[in-house]
Write an enzyme that holds these catalytic residues in place. Structure first.
Site, PDB file in Angstrom:
ATOM      1  N   THR A 152       1.523   1.339 -31.051  1.00  0.00           N
ATOM      2  CA  THR A 152       0.823   1.625 -29.790  1.00  0.00           C
ATOM      3  C   THR A 152       1.727   1.174 -28.640  1.00  0.00           C
ATOM      4  O   THR A 152       2.590   1.912 -28.216  1.00  0.00           O
ATOM      5  CB  THR A 152      -0.561   0.946 -29.752  1.00  0.00           C
ATOM      6  OG1 THR A 152      -0.423  -0.443 -30.073  1.00  0.00           O
ATOM      7  CG2 THR A 152      -1.519   1.610 -30.734  1.00  0.00           C
ATOM      8  N   LYS A 178       2.431  -3.268 -37.019  1.00  0.00           N
ATOM      9  CA  LYS A 178       2.387  -3.001 -35.593  1.00  0.00           C
ATOM     10  C   LYS A 178       1.617  -4.137 -34.936  1.00  0.00           C
ATOM     11  O   LYS A 178       0.746  -4.752 -35.526  1.00  0.00           O
ATOM     12  CB  LYS A 178       1.739  -1.651 -35.281  1.00  0.00           C
ATOM     13  CG  LYS A 178       0.258  -1.535 -35.590  1.00  0.00           C
ATOM     14  CD  LYS A 178      -0.724  -2.055 -34.544  1.00  0.00           C
ATOM     15  CE  LYS A 178      -0.459  -1.504 -33.191  1.00  0.00           C
ATOM     16  NZ  LYS A 178      -1.449  -2.073 -32.201  1.00  0.00           N
ATOM     17  N   THR A 189      -4.744  -7.560 -32.676  1.00  0.00           N
ATOM     18  CA  THR A 189      -4.546  -6.121 -32.749  1.00  0.00           C
ATOM     19  C   THR A 189      -3.234  -5.916 -33.460  1.00  0.00           C
ATOM     20  O   THR A 189      -2.211  -5.725 -32.846  1.00  0.00           O
ATOM     21  CB  THR A 189      -4.487  -5.446 -31.389  1.00  0.00           C
ATOM     22  OG1 THR A 189      -5.760  -5.535 -30.817  1.00  0.00           O
ATOM     23  CG2 THR A 189      -4.239  -3.960 -31.532  1.00  0.00           C
ATOM     24  N   GLU A 275       3.497  -8.068 -25.634  1.00  0.00           N
ATOM     25  CA  GLU A 275       3.583  -7.212 -24.451  1.00  0.00           C
ATOM     26  C   GLU A 275       4.191  -7.961 -23.269  1.00  0.00           C
ATOM     27  O   GLU A 275       3.670  -8.992 -22.831  1.00  0.00           O
ATOM     28  CB  GLU A 275       2.186  -6.680 -24.103  1.00  0.00           C
ATOM     29  CG  GLU A 275       1.715  -5.659 -25.117  1.00  0.00           C
ATOM     30  CD  GLU A 275       0.255  -5.298 -24.998  1.00  0.00           C
ATOM     31  OE1 GLU A 275      -0.144  -4.271 -25.581  1.00  0.00           O
ATOM     32  OE2 GLU A 275      -0.494  -6.032 -24.331  1.00  0.00           O
ATOM     33  N   ASN A 401      -1.336  -4.196 -19.583  1.00  0.00           N
ATOM     34  CA  ASN A 401      -2.746  -4.195 -19.921  1.00  0.00           C
ATOM     35  C   ASN A 401      -3.659  -3.787 -18.782  1.00  0.00           C
ATOM     36  O   ASN A 401      -4.831  -3.472 -18.983  1.00  0.00           O
ATOM     37  CB  ASN A 401      -3.147  -5.591 -20.447  1.00  0.00           C
ATOM     38  CG  ASN A 401      -2.663  -5.792 -21.859  1.00  0.00           C
ATOM     39  OD1 ASN A 401      -3.273  -5.305 -22.804  1.00  0.00           O
ATOM     40  ND2 ASN A 401      -1.548  -6.492 -22.016  1.00  0.00           N
ATOM     41  N   SER A 406      -4.816   4.471 -19.311  1.00  0.00           N
ATOM     42  CA  SER A 406      -4.316   5.620 -18.551  1.00  0.00           C
ATOM     43  C   SER A 406      -2.961   6.093 -19.038  1.00  0.00           C
ATOM     44  O   SER A 406      -2.421   5.574 -19.972  1.00  0.00           O
ATOM     45  CB  SER A 406      -4.240   5.279 -17.078  1.00  0.00           C
ATOM     46  OG  SER A 406      -3.470   4.100 -16.883  1.00  0.00           O
TER      47      SER A 406
END
EC number: 2.3.1.35
Length: 406
Positions: A152, A178, A189, A275, A401, A406
């Protein structure tokens, strides 16, 4: 045990895998993968501790109970199929049934995984044709493409393969994973899929995976969020031809050592790819009174947003580490604690017996400016230790995040 460079899932005997673009992601990136054992296999899994469990997890928990054979995993990215009610369960079951029909299996012999946006119905009008197309192409697929299909916000593919000799037979364990955000101890996640040609009983495989997850994926933290979709699945098809491993003997020890190594390496890759992360942080905690104290204290440090922020700024703010130890719930004596930072640039001690000591700010910054930093904590209160992994917390984490949908 040896690491096999440039090898992946499909290099393990009896396994096929593929990743394709089905249309779930508008970007055109791969978003659907299949992992398939051409031979009967046993499976084990570990799932999120979040009470809110996505539809795929609910299906998998049931399938693992009712079937002794598990030969396929179907996974998609771009949609989590979480908080989608009865419709989501129907969609997850439809995914397993579509694979089963294509590969001549029962739907209970197929597991399913999803990752992506929560609360959005699965676009089955592209998922079902995508599964059928992927199954038709399995024989020509690669483990590398499957690893791409589960990504992702990941910035790189996470994959590792090792070989260990059992009964003079080469036993391989290969894994892909992942994970980038919503990563916290007790899984996050993150998805991890492992395959092995080892001949091992289902009950022992399940026990071994549970222990391995406890010391690997459950010891990482990126942002403190535990997801609805986390899972680790391993398939073992026995094609290596070794004597069945069904008790804790020498062969079991070799297998467990290799499995632990694979899971820890994948866990570190997930932590490294947090991230917006710029640094991998490793906590090495020594000499706790109990194993529980060691893990609780190490997790608390790696989960602290204040510690993460300080490391992003290369600020040797050891007080935040002491603070996170203090509220961890672990049992230790503050007046005994030593804290050091180390990596290829050297080692520097900042705390001795619970109090700060003079140190070179310049040397500390040189160490903290690197992409890997090891925080060494010695509680000097027992004989137990633990290792945890995480990353710094940067401005880019908010950017990523703040616009995830979007």
């Amino acid at each position: 045990m040896k690491i096999l460079q440039n090898k992946t899932l499909t290099d393990v005997s009896g396994f096929q895998a593929i990743g394709i673009h089905s249309g779930i992601k508008k970007s055109g990136n791969k978003d659907l993968g299949i992992i398939y054992s051409t031979k009967p296999a046993v499976a084990a899994a570990a799932f999120t501790t979040n009470i809110v469990k996505a539809a795929p997890l609910q299906i998998n928990m049931e399938n693992l109970k009712i079937s002794q054979n598990t030969q396929a995993i179907v996974v998609n990215s771009g949609n989590a199929n979480a908080c989608t009610g009865a419709e989501g369960l129907n969609h997850a079951h439809q995914m397993t049934q579509t694979v089963a029909d294509a590969l001549g299996l029962s739907s209970s012999e197929v597991l399913v995984a999803s990752t992506g946006i929560i609360g959005v119905p699965m676009p089955m009008q592209v998922v079902v044709p995508g599964i059928k197309a992927a199954c038709e192409l399995l024989a020509t697929g690669t483990g590398a493409s499957a690893a791409e299909a589960i990504m992702t916000t990941d910035s790189f593919v996470k994959s590792i393969t090792v070989e260990v000799m059992i009964d003079e037979k080469p036993v391989l364990i290969s894994g892909i994973a992942k994970g980038s955000g919503m990563i916290h101890p007790n899984m996050a996640t993150m998805l991890s899929f492992l395959v092995t040609n080892a001949n091992i009983s289902k009950s022992l495989l399940s026990e071994t995976l549970k222990d391995s997850v406890s010391d690997s994926y459950n010891m990482i933290s990126v942002d403190g969020d535990t997801s609805t979709n986390d899972m680790v699945i391993i398939l073992a098809n026995g094609t290596a031809g070794n004597t069945l491993v069904e008790k804790a003997d020498g062969n079991y020890g070799k297998f467990k050592e290799a499995l632990d190594f694979v899971n820890k390496e994948l866990a570190k890759l997930i932590a490294q790819d947090g991230e917006g992360a710029t640094k991998l942080i490793e906590i090495s905690l020594y000499n706790a009174k109990t194993q529980k104290d060691a893990k609780v204290c190490a997790k608390s440090i790696i989960s602290s947003n204040l510690v993460k922020s300080a490391f992003f700024g290369s600020d040797a703010n050891w007080g935040r580490i002491m603070c996170s130890l203090g509220y961890s719930g672990g049992n230790f004596v503050p007046e005994k604690v030593d804290i050091l930072f180390k990596n290829e640039k050297g080692t520097i001690q900042l705390v001795k017996d619970g109090a700060g000591i003079p140190f070179s700010e310049e040397q500390a910054k040189e160490i903290l400016d690197q992409k890997y930093v090891n925080i060494v904590v010695d509680l000097k209160d027992g004989e137990h230790g633990a290792v945890a992994w995480g990353c710094d917390l940067s401005y880019d984490y908010i950017k990523i995040n703040g616009s995830y949908r979007s």
